[in-house]
Design a protein around this motif. Structure first.
Motif, short mmCIF file in Angstrom:
data_model
loop_
_atom_site.label_atom_id
_atom_site.label_comp_id
_atom_site.label_asym_id
_atom_site.label_seq_id
_atom_site.Cartn_x
_atom_site.Cartn_y
_atom_site.Cartn_z
N LEU A 172 -11.04 65.38 26.96
CA LEU A 172 -9.79 64.61 26.91
C LEU A 172 -9.56 63.98 25.54
N PHE A 173 -10.52 64.12 24.64
CA PHE A 173 -10.46 63.41 23.36
C PHE A 173 -10.44 64.35 22.16
N THR A 174 -9.93 65.56 22.34
CA THR A 174 -9.90 66.50 21.22
C THR A 174 -9.02 66.01 20.08
N ASP A 175 -8.00 65.20 20.39
CA ASP A 175 -7.08 64.71 19.36
C ASP A 175 -7.24 63.21 19.10
N ALA A 176 -8.34 62.64 19.56
CA ALA A 176 -8.54 61.19 19.40
C ALA A 176 -8.74 60.83 17.93
N THR A 177 -8.38 59.60 17.60
CA THR A 177 -8.67 59.04 16.28
C THR A 177 -9.90 58.16 16.41
N VAL A 178 -10.88 58.39 15.57
CA VAL A 178 -12.13 57.64 15.64
C VAL A 178 -12.36 56.88 14.34
N ASP B 72 -3.51 62.49 29.77
CA ASP B 72 -4.64 62.75 30.67
C ASP B 72 -5.80 61.80 30.40
N ALA B 73 -6.03 61.49 29.13
CA ALA B 73 -7.10 60.54 28.78
C ALA B 73 -6.75 59.15 29.29
N VAL B 74 -5.49 58.75 29.14
CA VAL B 74 -5.06 57.44 29.61
C VAL B 74 -5.18 57.36 31.13
N ALA B 75 -4.79 58.44 31.82
CA ALA B 75 -4.89 58.46 33.29
C ALA B 75 -6.35 58.37 33.74
N TRP B 76 -7.24 59.06 33.02
CA TRP B 76 -8.67 58.99 33.35
C TRP B 76 -9.18 57.56 33.19
N ALA B 77 -8.82 56.92 32.07
CA ALA B 77 -9.27 55.55 31.83
C ALA B 77 -8.71 54.59 32.87
N ARG B 78 -7.48 54.82 33.28
CA ARG B 78 -6.90 53.97 34.31
C ARG B 78 -7.69 54.12 35.62
N GLY B 79 -8.16 55.33 35.89
CA GLY B 79 -8.99 55.54 37.07
C GLY B 79 -10.30 54.79 36.98
N VAL C 139 -13.25 50.16 28.60
CA VAL C 139 -11.99 50.85 28.32
C VAL C 139 -10.88 49.82 28.23
N ALA C 140 -9.87 50.12 27.43
CA ALA C 140 -8.72 49.23 27.33
C ALA C 140 -7.47 50.07 27.14
N ILE C 141 -6.43 49.76 27.92
CA ILE C 141 -5.16 50.47 27.81
C ILE C 141 -4.09 49.47 27.41
N TYR C 142 -3.47 49.73 26.28
CA TYR C 142 -2.38 48.89 25.79
C TYR C 142 -1.10 49.74 25.82
N ASP C 143 -0.26 49.50 26.82
CA ASP C 143 0.90 50.36 27.06
C ASP C 143 0.42 51.81 27.27
N ASP C 144 0.64 52.68 26.30
CA ASP C 144 0.25 54.08 26.43
C ASP C 144 -0.91 54.46 25.52
N THR C 145 -1.58 53.47 24.97
CA THR C 145 -2.68 53.73 24.04
C THR C 145 -4.01 53.35 24.67
N LEU C 146 -4.94 54.28 24.67
CA LEU C 146 -6.29 54.05 25.20
C LEU C 146 -7.24 53.75 24.05
N VAL C 147 -8.05 52.72 24.23
CA VAL C 147 -9.08 52.35 23.25
C VAL C 147 -10.44 52.40 23.94
N ILE C 148 -11.37 53.12 23.32
CA ILE C 148 -12.77 53.14 23.79
C ILE C 148 -13.62 52.54 22.68
N PRO C 149 -14.13 51.32 22.86
CA PRO C 149 -14.94 50.70 21.81
C PRO C 149 -16.42 51.03 21.97
N GLY C 150 -17.10 51.06 20.84
CA GLY C 150 -18.54 51.21 20.84
C GLY C 150 -19.15 50.01 20.14
N TYR C 151 -19.99 49.25 20.85
CA TYR C 151 -20.50 48.00 20.31
C TYR C 151 -21.89 48.16 19.72
N ASP C 152 -22.16 47.40 18.67
CA ASP C 152 -23.51 47.31 18.13
C ASP C 152 -24.37 46.55 19.13
N GLY C 153 -25.55 47.10 19.43
CA GLY C 153 -26.40 46.51 20.45
C GLY C 153 -26.90 45.13 20.13
#
Length: 255
Positions: A107-113, A235-242, A206-220
């Motif tokens: 679902l993240f082939t076009d994600a910005t990282v 599809d990625a946003v729908a998965w995160a909403r689930g 996971v965080a959804i802001y309107d139509d934008t999904l954010v997946i954060p990675g935290y330093d331990g």
């Protein structure tokens, strides 16, 4: 793992472009070679091998994909999408080892990282704050930690503007918010547009802001966001909403 099965799978991956070239209907070898970007000799060998395996059928007007071939092609393309997504998400996956994310990298082939950059230490915080500030309808999510002062300030501003918010937090994250932002949180909890829930052991943040999904990675150690993936793929946003809704179902609502 069966070595022969691995060798067979690799061969299918290599010949997948030839198989895909025949998907539209009967196709001659010259067209197959052009569509697949291979030589005529490679197309000749591949069509013979795929026909012997039952993935292609040869007729008077060319080669066509069989039902078996179509099923294999679907799985090959799904695998390729998963690999592309996994490579793109690698910095996030290094910090988020969650089965739910690992099994949905396609679902993240076009994600910005974005990753933490010593030369621009506030880059990720600024990006998140910008996404929050642009939110006009809703914010929903699951979190195991609370954001930086900049992100929290933007979040409170947006909530006060009337944006609907539903957030699932761990007990530790909730106590951290209360410790740092007690007055502001109390004010927002009294608003009719907000809902806060507590849950144990969420699968990932996971965080959804309107139509934008954010997946954060935290330093331990520091708890700061050191990698982040964003996407507006529906599809990625729908998965995160689930993911969010599943956590909300087993959470306790506050207030």
């Amino acid at each position: 793992m069966d070595r022969d099965a691995v060798v067979d799978a690799v061969a299918l991956l290599q010949r997948a472009p030839v198989l895909a070239a025949c998907r539209g209907g009967p196709t001659d070898r010259s067209t197959i070679a052009e569509r697949a970007g291979v030589s005529r000799a490679t197309a000749y060998r591949a069509t013979n091998a795929l026909t012997e395996r039952g993935l292609l059928a040869r007729g008077a007007d060319g080669y066509r994909v069989t039902g078996f071939g179509r099923a294999v092609l679907t799985h090959v393309e799904s695998f390729e999408e998963g690999m592309v997504g996994a490579r793109r998400l690698a910095p996030v996956l290094a910090r988020v080892d969650a089965p739910e994310l690992v099994s949905n990298t396609h679902l993240f082939t076009d994600a910005t990282v974005l990753t933490a950059d010593p030369s621009a230490p506030y880059r990720i915080d600024q990006e998140i704050a910008g996404i929050v500030a642009d939110t006009s309808r809703e914010m929903v999510g699951v979190t195991t930690t609370f954001g930086s002062p900049t992100v929290m300030e933007r979040t409170y501003e947006v909530i006060r503007s009337g944006v609907a918010v539903e957030w699932v937090l761990t007990r530790a994250a909730f106590e951290g918010v209360l410790d740092q932002y007690a007055d502001g949180h109390g004010e927002l909890m009294a608003m009719g547009t907000t809902a806060t829930y507590l849950v144990e052991d969420p699968p990932l943040d996971v965080a959804i802001y309107d139509d934008t999904l954010v997946i954060p990675g935290y330093d331990g150690e520091s708890g700061t966001v050191t990698a982040m993936a964003t996407t507006e793929d529906p599809d990625a946003v729908a998965w995160a909403r689930g993911v969010f809704e599943a956590c909300r179902e087993r959470a306790d609502r506050l207030g």
